[in-house]
Design a protein around this motif. Sequence first.
Motif, PDB file in Angstrom:
ATOM      1  N   GLN A 140       0.841  -1.197   0.000  1.00 37.70           N
ATOM      2  CA  GLN A 140       0.000   0.000   0.000  1.00 37.70           C
ATOM      3  C   GLN A 140       0.880   1.253   0.000  1.00 37.70           C
ATOM      4  N   TYR A 141       0.253   2.422  -0.104  1.00 31.38           N
ATOM      5  CA  TYR A 141       1.015   3.653   0.069  1.00 31.38           C
ATOM      6  C   TYR A 141       1.550   3.730   1.494  1.00 31.38           C
ATOM      7  N   GLY A 142       2.710   4.347   1.644  1.00 25.63           N
ATOM      8  CA  GLY A 142       3.268   4.555   2.979  1.00 25.63           C
ATOM      9  C   GLY A 142       3.433   6.042   3.249  1.00 25.63           C
ATOM     10  N   THR A 143       3.979   6.374   4.405  1.00 23.18           N
ATOM     11  CA  THR A 143       4.186   7.795   4.728  1.00 23.18           C
ATOM     12  C   THR A 143       5.453   8.303   4.042  1.00 23.18           C
ATOM     13  N   THR A 144       5.481   9.597   3.772  1.00 23.64           N
ATOM     14  CA  THR A 144       6.622  10.187   3.066  1.00 23.64           C
ATOM     15  C   THR A 144       7.906  10.094   3.893  1.00 23.64           C
ATOM     16  N   GLU A 145       7.779  10.225   5.197  1.00 23.78           N
ATOM     17  CA  GLU A 145       8.967  10.197   6.070  1.00 23.78           C
ATOM     18  C   GLU A 145       9.679   8.845   6.021  1.00 23.78           C
ATOM     19  N   GLY A 146       8.916   7.780   5.768  1.00 20.70           N
ATOM     20  CA  GLY A 146       9.484   6.437   5.769  1.00 20.70           C
ATOM     21  C   GLY A 146       8.842   5.603   6.858  1.00 20.70           C
ATOM     22  N   ILE A 147       9.044   4.285   6.788  1.00 21.79           N
ATOM     23  CA  ILE A 147       8.433   3.351   7.745  1.00 21.79           C
ATOM     24  C   ILE A 147       9.087   3.551   9.118  1.00 21.79           C
ATOM     25  N   THR A 148       8.250   3.659  10.148  1.00 18.87           N
ATOM     26  CA  THR A 148       8.759   3.992  11.487  1.00 18.87           C
ATOM     27  C   THR A 148       9.846   3.017  11.953  1.00 18.87           C
ATOM     28  N   SER A 149       9.593   1.718  11.828  1.00 15.98           N
ATOM     29  CA  SER A 149      10.578   0.750  12.341  1.00 15.98           C
ATOM     30  C   SER A 149      11.899   0.855  11.576  1.00 15.98           C
ATOM     31  N   VAL A 150      11.811   1.205  10.296  1.00 17.83           N
ATOM     32  CA  VAL A 150      13.035   1.357   9.491  1.00 17.83           C
ATOM     33  C   VAL A 150      13.796   2.597   9.957  1.00 17.83           C
TER      34      VAL A 150
ATOM     35  N   VAL B  61      13.663   8.762   5.326  1.00 23.80           N
ATOM     36  CA  VAL B  61      14.199   7.751   4.405  1.00 23.80           C
ATOM     37  C   VAL B  61      14.084   8.326   2.994  1.00 23.80           C
ATOM     38  N   VAL B  62      15.158   8.258   2.246  1.00 24.53           N
ATOM     39  CA  VAL B  62      15.142   8.810   0.886  1.00 24.53           C
ATOM     40  C   VAL B  62      15.509   7.748  -0.144  1.00 24.53           C
ATOM     41  N   SER B  63      15.155   8.015  -1.396  1.00 21.42           N
ATOM     42  CA  SER B  63      15.407   7.059  -2.477  1.00 21.42           C
ATOM     43  C   SER B  63      16.821   7.254  -3.014  1.00 21.42           C
ATOM     44  N   GLY B  64      17.787   6.820  -2.235  1.00 17.20           N
ATOM     45  CA  GLY B  64      19.191   7.019  -2.590  1.00 17.20           C
ATOM     46  C   GLY B  64      19.690   8.342  -2.034  1.00 17.20           C
ATOM     47  N   GLY B  65      20.994   8.382  -1.788  1.00 13.07           N
ATOM     48  CA  GLY B  65      21.599   9.625  -1.323  1.00 13.07           C
ATOM     49  C   GLY B  65      21.351  10.746  -2.318  1.00 13.07           C
ATOM     50  N   GLN B  66      21.269  10.368  -3.579  1.00 11.90           N
ATOM     51  CA  GLN B  66      21.037  11.347  -4.638  1.00 11.90           C
ATOM     52  C   GLN B  66      19.775  12.167  -4.376  1.00 11.90           C
ATOM     53  N   GLN B  67      18.718  11.486  -3.947  1.00 10.41           N
ATOM     54  CA  GLN B  67      17.493  12.223  -3.641  1.00 10.41           C
ATOM     55  C   GLN B  67      17.672  13.080  -2.388  1.00 10.41           C
ATOM     56  N   GLY B  68      18.428  12.578  -1.429  1.00 13.50           N
ATOM     57  CA  GLY B  68      18.687  13.368  -0.229  1.00 13.50           C
ATOM     58  C   GLY B  68      19.352  14.690  -0.578  1.00 13.50           C
ATOM     59  N   ILE B  69      20.347  14.638  -1.470  1.00 17.42           N
ATOM     60  CA  ILE B  69      21.057  15.858  -1.883  1.00 17.42           C
ATOM     61  C   ILE B  69      20.062  16.786  -2.581  1.00 17.42           C
ATOM     62  N   ASP B  70      19.282  16.214  -3.469  1.00 22.65           N
ATOM     63  CA  ASP B  70      18.313  17.012  -4.223  1.00 22.65           C
ATOM     64  C   ASP B  70      17.306  17.697  -3.292  1.00 22.65           C
TER      65      ASP B  70
ATOM     66  N   GLN C  33       7.307  14.844  -1.095  1.00 26.91           N
ATOM     67  CA  GLN C  33       5.911  14.563  -1.460  1.00 26.91           C
ATOM     68  C   GLN C  33       5.690  14.831  -2.947  1.00 26.91           C
ATOM     69  N   GLY C  34       6.327  15.873  -3.446  1.00 32.61           N
ATOM     70  CA  GLY C  34       6.166  16.213  -4.860  1.00 32.61           C
ATOM     71  C   GLY C  34       7.017  15.380  -5.790  1.00 32.61           C
ATOM     72  N   GLN C  35       7.958  14.636  -5.242  1.00 30.89           N
ATOM     73  CA  GLN C  35       8.847  13.838  -6.112  1.00 30.89           C
ATOM     74  C   GLN C  35       8.367  12.409  -6.270  1.00 30.89           C
ATOM     75  N   ASP C  36       8.259  11.674  -5.150  1.00 28.66           N
ATOM     76  CA  ASP C  36       7.885  10.258  -5.302  1.00 28.66           C
ATOM     77  C   ASP C  36       6.966   9.756  -4.173  1.00 28.66           C
ATOM     78  N   LEU C  37       6.362  10.667  -3.438  1.00 23.93           N
ATOM     79  CA  LEU C  37       5.484  10.324  -2.304  1.00 23.93           C
ATOM     80  C   LEU C  37       6.231   9.614  -1.172  1.00 23.93           C
ATOM     81  N   HIS C  38       6.870   8.513  -1.505  1.00 25.31           N
ATOM     82  CA  HIS C  38       7.717   7.849  -0.507  1.00 25.31           C
ATOM     83  C   HIS C  38       8.638   6.858  -1.211  1.00 25.31           C
TER      84      HIS C  38
END
Length: 398
Positions: A66-76, A100-109, A265-270
């Motif tokens: 299902q969809y998850g939260t943008t911040e990332g899964i709490t336990s992760v 939680v981000v989709s690669g460091g690349q997204q974190g930088i972005d 939220q505007g890039q990939d939701l999560h």
Amino acid sequence: MDYRFSERMANLSGSATREILKLIQKGGIISFAGGLPANDMLPMDELRAVVGDILADANALKSLMQYGTTEGITSVREAMINYIKEDFGITGIGLDELIVVSGGQQGIDLAFRAFLDKGDAVLVENPTYLAALQIITSYQAKAYGVRATENGLDIKDLEDKIKQYNPKMLYVVPTFSNPTGNTYSAGNRQAIAEITAKYGVMVVEDDPYAKLRFKGAQVPPIKTFDKAGNVIYITSFSKIVSPGIRVALAAGNKEVIRKMVVCKQGQDLHTSSLSQVIAGEMLTRGIVKAHVKKVLPIYKKKQELMIECLDKYMPDCYTHTDPEGGLFIWGEFMGSKIDTKAVLSGAIESCGAAYVQGTEFFAGGGGQNTIRFNFSNPSGENIEKGIKALGAYFKAKV
Ligand code: PMP
């Protein structure tokens, strides 16, 4: 169709390494170009076991699908908070301070997106990670290089450039930098934290290579010296588990992380929930730690072999860094007019080996006589074969 592309795209070209990767995909080419773990060093058995367990739990799997939260899964996120505390000494991070981000690349972005407006200045080490330069350009901001030695940024130059350009941000890869492999000393990191705090400059500390240390003592992240809340710490699972799972984390002040969440939220939701749980399980089961321990001696051996070959086969004017970890060696043809970009396609054709030209990593140009080699991906046999061929090639060019 007369495409009316955005103004933002006007000064953007494709990443040089991505373009080179396309060139060498034809096969048969020895690549010193990418920053990839070797295929036989991906933790396949461990991945299979973890994914098998995840797939076997039907209810848990349903929620992952299902969809998850943008911040990332709490336990992760909890596992990640524990990881950066135990392994890097970063304390004081709660759930609101980590995404939680989709690669460091997204974190930088996301970090740049949250702060940069058109015309803003960003300081970077010169040379630096080329994709960070690309992102800065995409936000119509301008990168300015700060001088560095093998022990870190030139602090006087950093302060001078802060005064000169009034930058909003400083982007650094302080441990086993891409491209040089150099590491900033603890004192240098503390000075960076203090000076940027004094002038209200945000720091993006990009740290994907820190676990790949095969010599010397660990150095604490800049984030551990952060008293003002101006450091965003990013570390990724790409180089220590698998780049394909696209999982990394960004930790920082709550207010900053909140802005990054809104941008995401505007890039990939999560980030893919399945990928997040794989990374989380690899952490809590101790697989990341065990895997790193397993690959380090192999990387060390490859790095030593590459250094030996470079010393043996390259022209006399060639010098290089001797990093204590990471994935790269950075070279320079001292006093030579060689343009490593201009001779790259010839090298691929006649040597069957590829590297990355150094020019791509400089803010504001320069570095025609520099070159980056990756040693983790090629086999030992290919390191010897490829560097030998390149050495002969460069001897005729310098
Ligand atoms: N930062 C640096 C310094 C890198 O070298 C890389 C990958 N080459 C990245 C970020 C991006 O890595 P990923 O998105 O796979 O975490």
